[in-house]
Design a protein around this motif. Structure first.
Motif, PDB file in Angstrom:
ATOM      1  N   SER A 391       0.832  -1.214   0.000  1.00  0.00           N
ATOM      2  CA  SER A 391       0.000   0.000   0.000  1.00  0.00           C
ATOM      3  C   SER A 391       0.855   1.247   0.000  1.00  0.00           C
ATOM      4  O   SER A 391       0.558   2.229  -0.692  1.00  0.00           O
ATOM      5  CB  SER A 391      -0.927  -0.011   1.219  1.00  0.00           C
ATOM      6  OG  SER A 391      -1.757  -1.153   1.197  1.00  0.00           O
ATOM      7  N   LEU A 395       0.995   4.146  -2.829  1.00  0.00           N
ATOM      8  CA  LEU A 395       0.734   5.538  -2.495  1.00  0.00           C
ATOM      9  C   LEU A 395       1.850   6.448  -2.985  1.00  0.00           C
ATOM     10  O   LEU A 395       1.609   7.590  -3.381  1.00  0.00           O
ATOM     11  CB  LEU A 395       0.562   5.695  -0.982  1.00  0.00           C
ATOM     12  CG  LEU A 395      -0.720   5.102  -0.396  1.00  0.00           C
ATOM     13  CD1 LEU A 395      -0.684   5.200   1.128  1.00  0.00           C
ATOM     14  CD2 LEU A 395      -1.953   5.811  -0.940  1.00  0.00           C
ATOM     15  N   PRO A 404      -4.599   9.459   0.986  1.00  0.00           N
ATOM     16  CA  PRO A 404      -4.425   8.034   1.374  1.00  0.00           C
ATOM     17  C   PRO A 404      -5.736   7.432   1.844  1.00  0.00           C
ATOM     18  O   PRO A 404      -6.625   8.127   2.337  1.00  0.00           O
ATOM     19  CB  PRO A 404      -3.418   8.104   2.507  1.00  0.00           C
ATOM     20  CG  PRO A 404      -3.558   9.475   3.076  1.00  0.00           C
ATOM     21  CD  PRO A 404      -3.946  10.378   1.936  1.00  0.00           C
ATOM     22  N   ASP A 405      -5.761   6.135   1.664  1.00  0.00           N
ATOM     23  CA  ASP A 405      -6.962   5.398   2.057  1.00  0.00           C
ATOM     24  C   ASP A 405      -7.040   5.340   3.583  1.00  0.00           C
ATOM     25  O   ASP A 405      -6.110   4.850   4.253  1.00  0.00           O
ATOM     26  CB  ASP A 405      -6.919   3.992   1.468  1.00  0.00           C
ATOM     27  CG  ASP A 405      -8.235   3.246   1.667  1.00  0.00           C
ATOM     28  OD1 ASP A 405      -9.156   3.826   2.260  1.00  0.00           O
ATOM     29  OD2 ASP A 405      -8.298   2.067   1.263  1.00  0.00           O
TER      30      ASP A 405
END
Length: 476
Positions: A391, A395, A404-405
């Motif tokens: 992740s 990113l 960002p998630d």
């Protein structure tokens, strides 16, 4: 007057040359007549030895009977006994006819006769026994002097095996002033007869038991001359029941209680307080029983060594308990175990007490908070960490403007928190390797002292039983 024959003249001259005197002449067979005859014959001669010439020794026969054993003072090294002393000697040239004087034996005051100066060489105090003012005199000239004696004599006492000790004390009878050429001491009753009669008339049944009596005739030689002596060796045995009941059995109970205290877990029970209470009770016990223990400056009784070692083991067990308790609660603050202590305790002593050391754990805890390149052990944590890395890479490749998630951020925080919690739990439950080594050192020392306690108690019991059996075999 008739003519004296040559043979009668030779006999008379022979008797005069050898100092023989005629028998006492009693006017009547009454005590008064015999007393007058004896006064006229004995009183003028009571100042010198009753012998024919000064070169002749006077034989004094002695016999004793042990009536009572009053006590033994180990500190003063003395023995107190009550004896019957019988002396017998003969007044040369004294005799009387039974029919003429009316009796074969008469009692006379001591002041009328010469008496030998027989004393006991080991006398330590004045004789306080009641006096006997009379002696027996036979018609053959034999004198019998029978009197009681309370003797406080010196005796070299050996108390190493107390209270199972056997003492051999000597009573030496001999003349105080007269040499062997003047007074010769002769043994009366045999040793076997003396022992048998002493056991029959023994009046005391206290701490000491009469085991045996031996007799020997010796001569003491000094610069000015030699003295004739009779030595009586009196062998005594102590009755140990009082000391076994009052000293040994309570001490063994306290030692056994301290032995079983090793079964108490030090991490959950205050074992140190229990052992301290035992030490205090044992010290009070020794102070109370101190009067029963003998005190000398030469030897230390074996029972005193037993008490000292017992107290030392109790103190050592208390110190060992303090050490183990400190390890239980503070081992994480210590450094690594020194190599010499690890080899001595964890290898040799552990093998000696049949205690196998614990194998180190192969479990590894991974902390992912600082680096993502460390090896993973737990599959779930590893997968979560890989997802976080992917992740983060995505990113970084994405355009800066993309936010960002939030789910990935929360998941990454949760992964770090779980890893930290897992490390703290593992550290608290298992401890590091040095703490485990210190705990093992405490366990080995605890087991070693427990084994030493068992060996000491077993050896003490075996020694006490052997000494007791040997003591009983002497008296059998």
């Amino acid at each position: 007057m008739g003519e004296v024959k040559p043979t009668e003249l030779i006999v008379i001259c022979f008797m005069l040359l050898h100092g023989f005197v005629a028998a006492l002449n009693c006017t009547s067979p009454t005590p008064k007549a015999l007393l007058h005859a004896l006064e006229s014959s004995l009183l003028p001669e009571k100042r010198v030895r009753p012998v024919k010439s000064f070169s002749d020794p006077l034989n004094v026969t002695i016999s004793i009977t042990v009536v009572g054993i009053l006590g033994v003072d180990e500190k003063a090294q003395t023995l107190t006994t009550v004896l019957w002393e019988v002396l017998e000697w003969k007044i040369e040239g004294l005799s009387w006819d039974e029919k003429e004087c009316g009796t074969t034996r008469v009692s006379l005051p001591r002041e009328m006769l010469w008496t030998p100066d027989v004393i006991i060489s080991e006398f330590m105090e004045e004789d306080k026994s009641p006096g006997t003012p009379y002696v027996y005199l036979n018609n053959t000239g034999h004198v019998f002097d029978d009197k009681p004696k309370r003797v406080v004599s010196s005796c070299q006492l050996g108390i190493y095996t107390f209270p199972f000790d056997v003492q051999n004390c000597t009573l030496t009878f001999g003349a105080y002033l007269h040499f062997a050429s003047d007074i010769r001491m002769i043994q009366g009753y045999s040793a076997a007869m003396t022992l048998e009669e002493s056991k029959e008339v023994m009046q005391t049944k206290g701490e000491w038991e009469l085991v045996d009596i031996t007799v020997g005739q010796t001569t003491l030689t000094i610069d000015v001359g030699s003295y004739s002596e009779i030595k009586y060796h009196i062998i005594l045995k102590r009755r140990p029941t009082l000391y076994v009941v009052n000293l040994l059995i309570p001490s063994c109970f306290l030692v056994t209680l301290d032995l079983f205290s090793f079964m108490l877990p030090p991490h959950s029970v205050d074992r140190a307080s229990f052992k301290m209470t035992l030490i205090l009770g044992y010290t009070v016990f020794l102070l109370i029983m101190n009067d029963l223990l003998p005190v000398t400056g030469e030897q230390t009784p074996l029972i005193n060594v037993f008490f000292s070692l017992t107290l030392a083991l109790m103190v050592a067990s208390l110190l060992e308990t303090v050490f183990i308790t400190n390890i239980q609660f503070s081992s994480s603050q210590y450094g690594t175990v020194p190599p010499w202590l690890r080899v001595l305790v964890l290898r040799y002593l552990a093998f000696l007490v049949c205690l196998k050391p614990k194998k180190p754990s192969n479990k590894v805890t991974v902390n992912l908070s600082s680096s993502n390149t460390e090896p993973a052990v737990n599959s779930s944590i590893t997968s979560i960490s890989v997802q976080n890395i992917s992740s983060n890479a995505k990113l970084q490749e994405a355009p800066p403007a993309a936010p960002p998630d939030p789910g990935l951020v929360e998941l990454r925080k949760l992964s770090r928190d779980l890893t930290a919690i897992r490390c703290q739990v593992d550290k608290h439950s298992q401890g590091n390797s040095s703490s485990q080594d210190w705990l093992m050192v405490g366990v080995v020392i605890d087991r070693l002292l427990f084994c030493l306690y068992i060996v000491f108690i077993s050896a003490s019991f075996i020694t006490i039983i052997c000494i007791w059996a040997f003591n009983n075999s002497i008296g059998a």
